[in-house]
Design a protein around this motif. Structure first.
Motif, mmCIF file in Angstrom:
data_model
loop_
_atom_site.group_PDB
_atom_site.id
_atom_site.type_symbol
_atom_site.label_atom_id
_atom_site.label_comp_id
_atom_site.label_asym_id
_atom_site.label_seq_id
_atom_site.Cartn_x
_atom_site.Cartn_y
_atom_site.Cartn_z
ATOM 1 N N SER A 1 0.817 -1.207 0.000
ATOM 2 C CA SER A 1 0.000 0.000 0.000
ATOM 3 C C SER A 1 0.854 1.261 0.000
ATOM 4 C CB SER A 1 -0.953 0.006 1.192
ATOM 5 O OG SER A 1 -0.182 0.046 2.374
ATOM 6 N N ALA B 1 1.272 2.632 -3.572
ATOM 7 C CA ALA B 1 -0.004 2.854 -4.263
ATOM 8 C C ALA B 1 -0.276 4.339 -4.429
ATOM 9 C CB ALA B 1 -1.133 2.205 -3.452
ATOM 10 N N ALA B 2 -1.466 4.638 -4.937
ATOM 11 C CA ALA B 2 -1.908 6.021 -5.098
ATOM 12 C C ALA B 2 -1.919 6.702 -3.744
ATOM 13 C CB ALA B 2 -3.293 6.048 -5.720
ATOM 14 N N ARG C 1 -7.166 3.439 -3.497
ATOM 15 C CA ARG C 1 -6.828 3.392 -4.917
ATOM 16 C C ARG C 1 -8.077 3.284 -5.786
ATOM 17 N NH1 ARG C 1 -2.543 -1.275 -5.148
ATOM 18 N NH2 ARG C 1 -3.700 -1.933 -3.335
#
Length: 178
Positions: free
Chosen positions: A9, A12-13, A66
């Motif tokens: 994570s 991630a975004a 996300r």
């Protein structure tokens, strides 16, 4: 060929701490998506506003940060589909035309007085203009038909009728009937 999937994570975004920060960061992108669904920019803004309101209501339930853009895009699409399905249809095709409401009967004496005043005003016109007005408006001939009957060009009919109507508008006897 396989596509690598990031399970971490941290790569991630970006995580958005609040709904407000998400909207501030992603509004231009989401507005472009809304504009692709509607023809009118104002409707696109309304559509985005509605989709964001739905997203705000579900904000606490969205676990995967996300997936936020996908969630909002799906809300945009679903909202637009619902709007399209609920659109109002103001006109309906029918086999019979509705009858217009009958106009109140006016006084026959007033109608006759107006008719007489109109004929007196038409009779004041020069002969050529009078002929063109009678053929155009009383005999209901087109400009081309009037020109053919009188042996003149269509332009001559147009200009002469225009001048004649101007004189009729200025007639003081008809001014009282308006």
């Amino acid at each position: 060929m396989t596509t690598p999937v990031c399970t971490s994570s941290s790569a991630a975004a970006p995580a958005y701490p609040s709904f407000t920060s998400y909207v501030r960061a992603r509004r231009p992108v989401l507005l472009r998506a809304a504009r692709s669904l509607t023809a009118n920019p104002c409707d696109a803004e309304d559509l985005l506003q509605t989709a964001l309101a739905k997203t705000y209501a579900a904000w606490e339930r969205i676990e995967n940060q996300r997936a936020l853009d996908g969630y909002v895009r799906r809300a945009l699409l679903n909202t637009r589909t619902s709007q399209w399905r609920k659109r109002r249809v103001d006109e309906f095709a029918c086999d019979e035309l509705p009858e217009p409401d009958p106009l109140p009967d006016d006084d026959p004496a007033e109608r006759q007085a107006l008719h007489d005043a109109m004929w007196r005003a038409v009779m004041k016109l020069p002969t050529r203009q009078r002929a063109m007005v009678v053929l155009r408006y009383y005999e209901d001939l087109s400009e081309a038909q009037t020109a053919e009957v009188l042996g003149v060009s269509v332009g001559t009919v147009k200009s002469a009728v225009s001048r004649a109507l101007g004189k009729l508008r200025e007639d003081p006897e008809l001014g009282l009937a308006r």
